[in-house]
Design a protein around this motif. Structure first.
Motif, PDB file in Angstrom:
ATOM      1  N   GLY A 200     -22.683  -9.629  56.663  1.00 21.85           N
ATOM      2  CA  GLY A 200     -23.184 -10.420  55.531  1.00 21.85           C
ATOM      3  C   GLY A 200     -23.159  -9.590  54.263  1.00 21.85           C
ATOM      4  N   ALA A 201     -23.435 -10.246  53.135  1.00 21.02           N
ATOM      5  CA  ALA A 201     -23.434  -9.525  51.855  1.00 21.02           C
ATOM      6  C   ALA A 201     -24.518  -8.455  51.876  1.00 21.02           C
ATOM      7  CB  ALA A 201     -23.698 -10.513  50.724  1.00 21.02           C
ATOM      8  N   PRO A 202     -24.137  -7.172  51.642  1.00 19.82           N
ATOM      9  CA  PRO A 202     -25.151  -6.107  51.697  1.00 19.82           C
ATOM     10  C   PRO A 202     -26.055  -6.145  50.466  1.00 19.82           C
ATOM     11  CG  PRO A 202     -23.021  -5.197  51.071  1.00 19.82           C
ATOM     12  CD  PRO A 202     -22.808  -6.657  51.333  1.00 19.82           C
ATOM     13  N   ASP A 203     -27.221  -5.567  50.607  1.00 16.64           N
ATOM     14  CA  ASP A 203     -28.138  -5.418  49.476  1.00 16.64           C
ATOM     15  C   ASP A 203     -27.438  -4.592  48.397  1.00 16.64           C
ATOM     16  OD1 ASP A 203     -30.073  -4.536  47.734  1.00 16.64           O
ATOM     17  OD2 ASP A 203     -31.640  -4.466  49.265  1.00 16.64           O
ATOM     18  N   GLY A 204     -27.476  -5.068  47.177  1.00 15.18           N
ATOM     19  CA  GLY A 204     -26.793  -4.386  46.084  1.00 15.18           C
ATOM     20  C   GLY A 204     -27.241  -2.948  45.886  1.00 15.18           C
ATOM     21  N   ASN A 205     -28.481  -2.626  46.331  1.00 14.17           N
ATOM     22  CA  ASN A 205     -28.987  -1.258  46.134  1.00 14.17           C
ATOM     23  C   ASN A 205     -28.834  -0.396  47.384  1.00 14.17           C
ATOM     24  OD1 ASN A 205     -29.793  -1.754  43.507  1.00 14.17           O
ATOM     25  ND2 ASN A 205     -31.730  -2.663  44.185  1.00 14.17           N
ATOM     26  N   ALA A 206     -28.197  -0.934  48.439  1.00 10.82           N
ATOM     27  CA  ALA A 206     -28.141  -0.186  49.701  1.00 10.82           C
ATOM     28  C   ALA A 206     -27.277   1.055  49.579  1.00 10.82           C
ATOM     29  CB  ALA A 206     -27.617  -1.087  50.812  1.00 10.82           C
TER      30      ALA A 206
END
Ligand code: SF4
Ligand code: FES
Length: 250
Positions: free
Chosen positions: A136-142
Motif C-alpha cells: 500500500g501507499a507508504p507513510d510520506g514520513n516513513a
C-alpha cells in the motif's frame, strides 16, 4: 493567417519519402500547432487524399507522444514546449514551415512524421524500475529524504520519453533520456539496491539499440520540453564508472 507547409511524406518504413507542399488557409492564431494540422488533414480527407500521419495523445505536454522537427528544431521554436503546446500565434502570415520526423537509426520511420520509439521502452525494460514489493501507499514520513535529492529526482522523473533529445543530437544519442531515468531512481533510497546493476543494464541497452555516444554538444538540453539538465549525463557516466569498479571488485 495563411501558412505554407513543407511536410515529409513517407507511406511506410521501406517506402521512399519526399517533401510535399501544402497551404493551410484561415489559420487562427489561437489554434495549437496540432489543431492546424488537424484542419489540413480534414481538407485532405475531404479530397479523398491520405491525411498526414503524426503522433499525439494528451495534447497537454505530459504524455510524450507528440514530436517532430519544425524548421529543423525538435518540438519547434519555443523552449520547454512540446509540439502539442505550441500555438500558431508563434507564427506570422505567409510563414513557411518545414516538418520532418525525428531522424535517428534507432527510431525507424513508421509513416510520415511518426517514428517507432520503442527503443526507449526497451532501455526502461532493462532497468528503469525498482524490484520491490511496494504494498500500500507508504507513510510520506516513513523514509526521510533530503529535499535537494527529492527535487533532483523529481526533476529527472519529469522526462516524458518524447525522444526530442535523440533527434537534436548529432550522434543520435539517448543519453539525456537514459540519464534522467537513471538519476530519477538512483538518487532515491528505494533505488539504491539495484543502482549499479541498473546503470550497467540501461547503458548497455542504450548502445545495443543503436543510439550514439554523448559528446557534450548540449543540443539535447536545449530542445528538451521538460528542460532536463545535461548534468544528468555526467551523473550517469559517474554511476557507470562506479558500477564498473564495484563489479570488478566482486
Ligand atoms: S530527456 Fe527531455 S527530450 Fe529527452 S526524452 Fe526526456 S523529455 Fe524528451
Ligand atoms: S501529445 Fe502528449 S505530450 Fe504532446
Amino acid at each position: 493567417m495563411r501558412i505554407h507547409l513543407k511536410i515529409w511524406r513517407q507511406a511506410g518504413p521501406n517506402a521512399p519519402g519526399k517533401f510535399v507542399d501544402y497551404t493551410a488557409d484561415h489559420v487562427s492564431r489561437e489554434m495549437s500547432f496540432l489543431e492546424m494540422l488537424d484542419v489540413v488533414n480534414e481538407t485532405l480527407i475531404g479530397r479523398g487524399q491520405d491525411p498526414i500521419a503524426f503522433d499525439s495523445d494528451c495534447r497537454e505536454g505530459i504524455c510524450g507522444a507528440c514530436g517532430f522537427m519544425i524548421n529543423g528544431i525538435a518540438h519547434g521554436p519555443d523552449p520547454g514546449t512540446t509540439v502539442c503546446q505550441l500555438h500558431m500565434r508563434r507564427f506570422t502570415d505567409n510563414d513557411r514551415i518545414t516538418l520532418e520526423p525525428w531522424r535517428a537509426k534507432a527510431f525507424p520511420i513508421v509513416k510520415d512524421l511518426v517514428v517507432d520509439r520503442s527503443a526507449l521502452d526497451r532501455i526502461i525494460q532493462a532497468g528503469g524500475y525498482t524490484s520491490v514489493n511496494v504494498g500500500g501507499a507508504p507513510d510520506g514520513n516513513a523514509i526521510l529524504i533530503p529535499k535537494n535529492l527529492v527535487e533532483k529526482a523529481m526533476d529527472s522523473a519529469s522526462c516524458i520519453a518524447c525522444g526530442a533529445c535523440v533527434a537534436a543530437c548529432k550522434n543520435a544519442s539517448a543519453a539525456l533520456f537514459a540519464s534522467a531515468k537513471i538519476s530519477h531512481l538512483g538518487l532515491l533510497p528505494q533505488g539504491q539496491v539495484e543502482r549499479y546493476r541498473r546503470v550497467t543494464a540501461m547503458v548497455e541497452r542504450h548502445d545495443a539499440e543503436g543510439f550514439g555516444s554523448c559528446s557534450n554538444e548540449g543540443e539535447c538540453e536545449a530542445v528538451c520540453p521538460k528542460e532536463i539538465p545535461i548534468t544528468n549525463i555526467a551523473r550517469m557516466n559517474r554511476e557507470y564508472f562506479k558500477a564498473m569498479v564495484v563489479t570488478r571488485d566482486l
